[in-house]
Design an enzyme around this catalytic site. Sequence first.
Site, PDB file in Angstrom:
ATOM      1  N   HIS A 224       0.824  -1.209   0.000  1.00 37.39           N
ATOM      2  CA  HIS A 224       0.000   0.000   0.000  1.00 37.39           C
ATOM      3  C   HIS A 224       0.855   1.254   0.000  1.00 37.39           C
ATOM      4  O   HIS A 224       2.079   1.212   0.152  1.00 37.39           O
ATOM      5  CB  HIS A 224      -0.963   0.010   1.190  1.00 37.39           C
ATOM      6  CG  HIS A 224      -0.305  -0.044   2.543  1.00 37.39           C
ATOM      7  ND1 HIS A 224       0.347   1.029   3.110  1.00 37.39           N
ATOM      8  CD2 HIS A 224      -0.215  -1.056   3.460  1.00 37.39           C
ATOM      9  CE1 HIS A 224       0.805   0.711   4.303  1.00 37.39           C
ATOM     10  NE2 HIS A 224       0.497  -0.559   4.542  1.00 37.39           N
ATOM     11  N   CYS A 240       3.366  -4.703   6.673  1.00 33.14           N
ATOM     12  CA  CYS A 240       2.961  -4.452   5.287  1.00 33.14           C
ATOM     13  C   CYS A 240       4.119  -3.850   4.489  1.00 33.14           C
ATOM     14  O   CYS A 240       5.127  -3.410   5.040  1.00 33.14           O
ATOM     15  CB  CYS A 240       1.761  -3.521   5.237  1.00 33.14           C
ATOM     16  SG  CYS A 240       0.215  -4.290   5.767  1.00 33.14           S
TER      17      CYS A 240
END
Length: 385
Positions: A224, A240
């Site tokens: 992301h 992440c």
Amino acid sequence: MITINSRLIRIHWFGLTCFFSFLLLSGCQTITNSMLEKPVSAVDVLPMPVASHEFSFDPFRDDVVGNVQVINANYEDTLSDIARRFNLGYEEIVAANPDVDPWLPGAGTRIIIPTQFILPDAPREGIVINLAAMRLFYFPKAEDGEMQYVITHPVGIGRLQWKTPVGATRITVKDENPVWRPTPSIHKEYARNGNPLPAAVPPGPDNPMGTHVLRLAWPTYAIHGTNKPPSVGMRGSFGCIRMYPEDIAGLFNEVAVGTPVRVVNQPRLLGWRGDQLYLQTYPVLEDDKRNHDKQFGKLIEETRSALKAQINARPHQTLNNSLIKETILNPRAIAIPVTKADISLQNYLDLALHVQNTMPFNATWVGDIKGNLTTAEIWESEQIQ
């Protein structure tokens, strides 16, 4: 029927543009100042920097893309500014310039731009992420007879207590303007530091996932964007993969649901280009306890015995063992040809292409990060959270 690859046209057209620009700029050096309205400055005679995120290569011959470049810092530059300009991560550019002050390099300081990459040792399909390099590589499917194409961007990865996993997964959902719903463990982490989170963070400038998310088959993990761009190239996430906002937006448009994703951890990379064998080393991650010296010996043997190593003069190349040792002892995130005899790392860097300190043609980022948090402020905030 003739097929045309628009990406390759863009790359080849860019190459021709740089070539003719270089010829033009070189020719200008023969013009005397009296023939001009203003004196010739250093920036007038330097070539434009080469784009550092899109490359084509022959998958049957080569493993190395890009080129090392050199610039001179401007008065207000930080290494974080320069890194984003050239699509590099923070740790990459700091490793390449260990003797430079990251916050105040100083006007005119020579800065190495490590925009030459050895591709990870992994299937060249879909997305490959090398945690040690903090770098993502996306390999679009190539048609038969075409050169292969790769898009590469720096990434941020999981902090020490929140490791990004290694292994194979795939993209399951593409989500634009996402809502961030922290996991229970993240809620506990924030609450422990006196900064409780809401149940959900809506889209907007306070959303740490940025504007685009590629969710993975691994629950709670994703690729992301971020609302803290200087954190790219650091260990700062909850596991992440973080990308610059402009990079995730481009990748989001390129990939499809189902695209394979492979995460590896390779701090020492070997690869061929032309008749030379290159070595690229990154600092080993703090929680990586493998014996990399033992593994490296095996890696050299496999690389030199592979079918790719039998092309042209490659079988006859002799390893420069002193350069190999220097490159391993000083991991600089720079790809070095270790079959060149009688050169040192500094000799090689002295020959790097000196370019203008300006945005490369076709760069992913065209904005100005002044007014955002500095890398130091980002790092401090990450330790508090």
